[in-house]
Scaffold this motif. Structure first.
Motif: not given
Length: 294
Positions: A85-89, A91-99
């Motif tokens: 959900e953070l990645a969607r908000h 517009g970044i990759s899942y890996n970037a949002a995970w970090r």
């Protein structure tokens, strides 16, 4: 307040040096700015300092606005927000949002590590992880993560702070170590009759043991109202926001819920407070983020 890179950069400056710039190498307070690189250079030793160096933001390639929006979303939603959900908000990759997520929650975990509970404390044992077909049910089930839930309350009843801590198992040695680390001597601890909880007295606390007939009877005891409420809210939040949580990251997710709960009376201050602490937390490269937490 944090809509542009300049506003975010100024906010970081105010949080990192609330009394004005001070060189981390020589302590001198006079400096010049290298604007195109966003660096501050000390007039005495000529050491250049990046705003994000030696902080949780160290070596980031993401815009500061992305970080600040991540801080806002993580701190303001009491149910939590998943990395997807953070990645969607943003517009970044899942890996970037995970970090982003794991680094900020690491800050929360380290911040609350040194806090102790006092006064009247409701205590309970809990597990994360569902039942598996063909495996033993209950406390000893394979794949479950045991943790201690403690709620500090006032004489009037409402809770003030909580502590959620993973332990290796519900044994006297584990509870003794936990209570010495997280409870002030002289506190009154109310728990059920689980034998290992008697080790609380080794931390100088008064143990008020209440014998219950079972989990349903325990849930109906008024002495355990707040710890049951906290555990119910925690598990509802985890189920609603995350499909699954890997066992080695469970402590961070518990710390995230704990951090928001302990500061729930002043939500507007959560963002600057988390930014302030993030600037004082050492860098966490990805290889360290993926290490199993104790």
């Amino acid at each position: 307040m944090y809509g542009t890179e300049e506003q975010c950069f100024d906010a970081l400056c105010r949080c990192r040096w609330p009394n004005g710039f001070s060189c981390s190498h020589c302590g001198h307070d006079k400096h010049c700015e290298i604007a195109y690189r966003k660096l501050k250079q000390c007039d005495r030793c000529r050491r250049q300092t990046s705003m994000t160096s030696r902080t949780i933001f160290d070596s980031t390639k993401l815009p500061l606005t992305t970080w600040f929006l991540g801080i806002f979303l993580i701190t303001q939603d009491k149910q939590g927000i998943s990395c997807m959900e953070l990645a969607r908000h943003r517009g970044i990759s899942y890996n970037a949002a995970w970090r982003i997520k794991q680094k900020l929650v690491q800050v929360m975990m380290e911040r609350d590590q040194g806090y102790k509970l006092s006064g009247i404390i409701e205590l309970d044992d809990a597990h994360l992880g569902g039942e598996r077909t063909g495996y033993k049910p209950g406390r000893g089930a394979k794949g479950k993560t045991p943790f201690v839930a403690a709620v500090e309350t006032t004489k009037e009843g409402p809770p003030t702070r909580i502590k959620l801590s993973i332990i290796k198992g519900f044994r006297r040695s584990e509870i003794s170590t936990w209570s010495k680390k997280y409870l002030f001597s002289g506190s009154t601890v109310i728990s059920d009759s689980l034998p290992c909880f008697s080790a609380i007295t080794e931390a100088g606390c008064v143990h008020d043991k209440i014998v219950c007939g079972g989990r349903r009877a325990f849930a109906e005891e008024p002495e355990f109202y707040w710890v049951n409420t906290v555990l119910g809210n925690l598990k509802s939040a985890l189920r609603s926001s995350y499909h699954t949580i890997r066992p080695k990251y469970v402590q961070r997710y518990l710390a995230e819920f704990q951090y928001r709960f302990n500061r729930r009376f002043n939500l507007s201050a959560l963002i600057p407070r988390l930014v302030y602490v993030s600037l004082r937390t050492p860098p966490m490269p990805e290889k360290l983020l993926k290490i199993r937490l104790a």
